[in-house]
Design a protein around this motif. Structure first.
Motif, PDB file in Angstrom:
ATOM      1  N   ILE A 180      -0.908  -4.012  12.628  1.00  0.00           N
ATOM      2  CA  ILE A 180       0.069  -4.663  12.005  1.00  0.00           C
ATOM      3  C   ILE A 180      -0.719  -5.764  11.406  1.00  0.00           C
ATOM      4  CG2 ILE A 180       2.295  -5.982  12.175  1.00  0.00           C
ATOM      5  CD1 ILE A 180       2.598  -4.654  14.880  1.00  0.00           C
ATOM      6  N   MET A 181      -0.632  -5.801   9.811  1.00  0.00           N
ATOM      7  CA  MET A 181      -1.260  -6.684   9.084  1.00  0.00           C
ATOM      8  C   MET A 181      -0.460  -8.519   9.366  1.00  0.00           C
ATOM      9  SD  MET A 181      -3.215  -4.949   7.708  1.00  0.00           S
ATOM     10  CE  MET A 181      -4.016  -6.410   6.609  1.00  0.00           C
ATOM     11  N   HIS A 182      -1.649  -9.232   9.647  1.00  0.00           N
ATOM     12  CA  HIS A 182      -1.145 -10.665   9.550  1.00  0.00           C
ATOM     13  C   HIS A 182      -1.658 -11.389   8.511  1.00  0.00           C
ATOM     14  CE1 HIS A 182      -1.265 -14.711  11.372  1.00  0.00           C
ATOM     15  NE2 HIS A 182       0.014 -14.367  11.685  1.00  0.00           N
ATOM     16  N   GLY A 183      -2.026 -10.547   7.541  1.00  0.00           N
ATOM     17  CA  GLY A 183      -2.527 -11.259   6.306  1.00  0.00           C
ATOM     18  C   GLY A 183      -2.573 -10.211   5.142  1.00  0.00           C
ATOM     19  N   ASP A 184      -2.741 -10.475   3.818  1.00  0.00           N
ATOM     20  CA  ASP A 184      -2.770  -9.550   2.823  1.00  0.00           C
ATOM     21  C   ASP A 184      -4.132  -9.077   2.446  1.00  0.00           C
ATOM     22  OD1 ASP A 184      -0.325 -10.072   2.514  1.00  0.00           O
ATOM     23  OD2 ASP A 184      -0.382 -11.115   0.807  1.00  0.00           O
ATOM     24  N   THR A 185      -4.557  -7.722   2.825  1.00  0.00           N
ATOM     25  CA  THR A 185      -5.876  -7.251   2.565  1.00  0.00           C
ATOM     26  C   THR A 185      -5.989  -6.101   1.749  1.00  0.00           C
ATOM     27  OG1 THR A 185      -6.404  -7.966   4.920  1.00  0.00           O
ATOM     28  CG2 THR A 185      -8.000  -6.506   3.919  1.00  0.00           C
ATOM     29  N   ALA A 186      -6.046  -6.485   0.349  1.00  0.00           N
ATOM     30  CA  ALA A 186      -6.086  -5.237  -0.696  1.00  0.00           C
ATOM     31  C   ALA A 186      -7.102  -4.249  -0.375  1.00  0.00           C
ATOM     32  CB  ALA A 186      -6.304  -5.702  -2.142  1.00  0.00           C
ATOM     33  N   SER A 187      -8.318  -4.470   0.162  1.00  0.00           N
ATOM     34  CA  SER A 187      -9.437  -3.515   0.274  1.00  0.00           C
ATOM     35  C   SER A 187      -8.913  -2.426   1.586  1.00  0.00           C
ATOM     36  CB  SER A 187     -10.724  -4.397   0.970  1.00  0.00           C
ATOM     37  OG  SER A 187     -10.273  -4.764   2.582  1.00  0.00           O
ATOM     38  N   LEU A 188      -7.857  -2.448   2.169  1.00  0.00           N
ATOM     39  CA  LEU A 188      -7.328  -1.514   2.996  1.00  0.00           C
ATOM     40  C   LEU A 188      -6.414  -0.343   2.255  1.00  0.00           C
ATOM     41  CD1 LEU A 188      -6.429  -3.522   6.156  1.00  0.00           C
ATOM     42  CD2 LEU A 188      -8.759  -2.362   5.531  1.00  0.00           C
ATOM     43  N   ASP A 189      -5.887  -0.994   1.043  1.00  0.00           N
ATOM     44  CA  ASP A 189      -4.976  -0.177   0.315  1.00  0.00           C
ATOM     45  C   ASP A 189      -5.542   1.203  -0.225  1.00  0.00           C
ATOM     46  OD1 ASP A 189      -3.346  -2.401   0.645  1.00  0.00           O
ATOM     47  OD2 ASP A 189      -3.519  -3.128  -1.640  1.00  0.00           O
ATOM     48  N   GLY A 190      -5.000   2.287   0.205  1.00  0.00           N
ATOM     49  CA  GLY A 190      -5.583   3.414  -0.131  1.00  0.00           C
ATOM     50  C   GLY A 190      -6.553   3.989   0.777  1.00  0.00           C
ATOM     51  N   GLN A 191      -6.870   3.280   1.626  1.00  0.00           N
ATOM     52  CA  GLN A 191      -7.890   3.806   2.670  1.00  0.00           C
ATOM     53  C   GLN A 191      -7.363   3.886   4.111  1.00  0.00           C
ATOM     54  OE1 GLN A 191     -10.997   4.620   1.813  1.00  0.00           O
ATOM     55  NE2 GLN A 191     -10.205   3.952  -0.232  1.00  0.00           N
ATOM     56  N   TYR A 192      -6.360   3.366   4.332  1.00  0.00           N
ATOM     57  CA  TYR A 192      -5.507   3.682   5.470  1.00  0.00           C
ATOM     58  C   TYR A 192      -4.200   4.107   5.338  1.00  0.00           C
ATOM     59  CZ  TYR A 192      -9.425   1.689   7.883  1.00  0.00           C
ATOM     60  OH  TYR A 192     -11.051   1.321   8.186  1.00  0.00           O
ATOM     61  N   ALA A 193      -3.516   4.827   6.368  1.00  0.00           N
ATOM     62  CA  ALA A 193      -2.138   5.220   6.259  1.00  0.00           C
ATOM     63  C   ALA A 193      -0.921   4.034   6.558  1.00  0.00           C
ATOM     64  CB  ALA A 193      -1.874   6.563   6.855  1.00  0.00           C
ATOM     65  N   ALA A 194      -0.798   3.113   5.682  1.00  0.00           N
ATOM     66  CA  ALA A 194       0.480   2.339   5.914  1.00  0.00           C
ATOM     67  C   ALA A 194       1.817   3.202   5.831  1.00  0.00           C
ATOM     68  CB  ALA A 194       0.624   1.255   4.832  1.00  0.00           C
ATOM     69  N   PHE A 195       2.717   2.662   6.876  1.00  0.00           N
ATOM     70  CA  PHE A 195       3.740   3.783   6.864  1.00  0.00           C
ATOM     71  C   PHE A 195       4.970   2.807   7.242  1.00  0.00           C
ATOM     72  CE2 PHE A 195       1.822   3.664  11.029  1.00  0.00           C
ATOM     73  CZ  PHE A 195       3.051   3.204  12.204  1.00  0.00           C
ATOM     74  N   GLY A 196       5.189   1.470   7.325  1.00  0.00           N
ATOM     75  CA  GLY A 196       6.368   0.752   7.682  1.00  0.00           C
ATOM     76  C   GLY A 196       6.103  -0.821   7.322  1.00  0.00           C
ATOM     77  N   LYS A 197       6.998  -1.451   7.522  1.00  0.00           N
ATOM     78  CA  LYS A 197       7.021  -2.888   7.203  1.00  0.00           C
ATOM     79  C   LYS A 197       7.955  -3.664   8.248  1.00  0.00           C
ATOM     80  CE  LYS A 197       6.919  -6.541   4.512  1.00  0.00           C
ATOM     81  NZ  LYS A 197       5.648  -7.146   3.902  1.00  0.00           N
ATOM     82  N   LEU A 198       7.483  -4.828   8.814  1.00  0.00           N
ATOM     83  CA  LEU A 198       8.113  -5.618   9.772  1.00  0.00           C
ATOM     84  C   LEU A 198       9.479  -6.260   8.827  1.00  0.00           C
ATOM     85  CD1 LEU A 198       8.147  -7.378  12.691  1.00  0.00           C
ATOM     86  CD2 LEU A 198       6.975  -9.039  11.125  1.00  0.00           C
TER      87      LEU A 198
END
Length: 203
Positions: free
Chosen positions: A144-162
């Motif tokens: 669960i992200m605790h900050g914004d990290t653009a380097s992970l975009d497109g590299q890991y499967a994000a699938f929801g939001k708090l």
């Protein structure tokens, strides 16, 4: 006579206001509860709760896998074993050290793996799947992200939001940590951060 009419008029106005307020309140509630998105609740051992909205339109197999594991009770009693404040908190490992899995892996649903429909960004509160170097190695561990990290975009499967419990996310991220004996990374909680259960609220 005037007083009587005034009282009746006031009572009618109050009734009308209450009726409108009630209707508006119902409408707002129905709107917030009728998004049609699956929702899950992570309840911690101490009773703290976080609620997430999941997005199968971006990562269908990832959502199905997570929901299935939650419904089976797989996550009950597991921990957040890796915590890096202002970055992310990671959990869902049956071994509790980052090396465990569920016995099954799924396709990496992110653009870097040829899955272009997943455009979710790794901003604070987003839940995403952990994996090894193999893009199709995600299993049960999530972060669960605790900050914004653009380097992970497109590299890991994000699938929801708090959508509820950001204060709980902050609280977990504030857990004291020590260095990982193998990597040296300051991310190992000095106290157990245990998940009581993950409940599927809607599908």
């Amino acid at each position: 006579m005037f007083k009587s009419v005034f009282k009746k008029t006031t009572a009618l106005l109050l009734a009308a206001i209450c009726t409108v307020s009630f209707a508006a309140g119902c409408s707002k509630s129905e709107t917030s509860e009728s998004t049609g998105k699956p929702k899950v609740q992570i309840e911690m051992e101490n009773g703290d709760k976080m609620v997430f909205e999941l997005y199968p339109e971006f990562a269908p197999e990832t959502v199905n896998n997570f929901v299935s594991l939650a419904e089976s009770g797989f996550y009950d009693g597991l921990t957040f074993h890796r915590i890096i404040k202002n970055f992310m908190i990671q959990g869902g490992d049956p071994k509790g050290d980052g090396t465990g899995d569920s016995g099954k892996t799924i396709k990496g649903e992110f653009s870097g793996n040829g899955f272009e429909q997943n455009t979710l960004k790794h901003t604070k509160g987003v839940i995403s799947m952990a994996r090894s170097q193999d893009p199709d190695s995600a299993s049960c561990q999530f972060f669960i992200m605790h900050g914004d990290t653009a380097s992970l975009d497109g590299q890991y499967a994000a699938f929801g939001k708090l959508i509820s419990g950001e204060d709980i996310l902050d609280k977990i991220a504030d857990t004291p940590v020590k260095a990982n004996s193998l990597t040296g990374e300051e991310s190992v909680p000095t106290e157990t951060v245990k998940i009581k259960t993950i409940t599927v609220l809607s599908k």
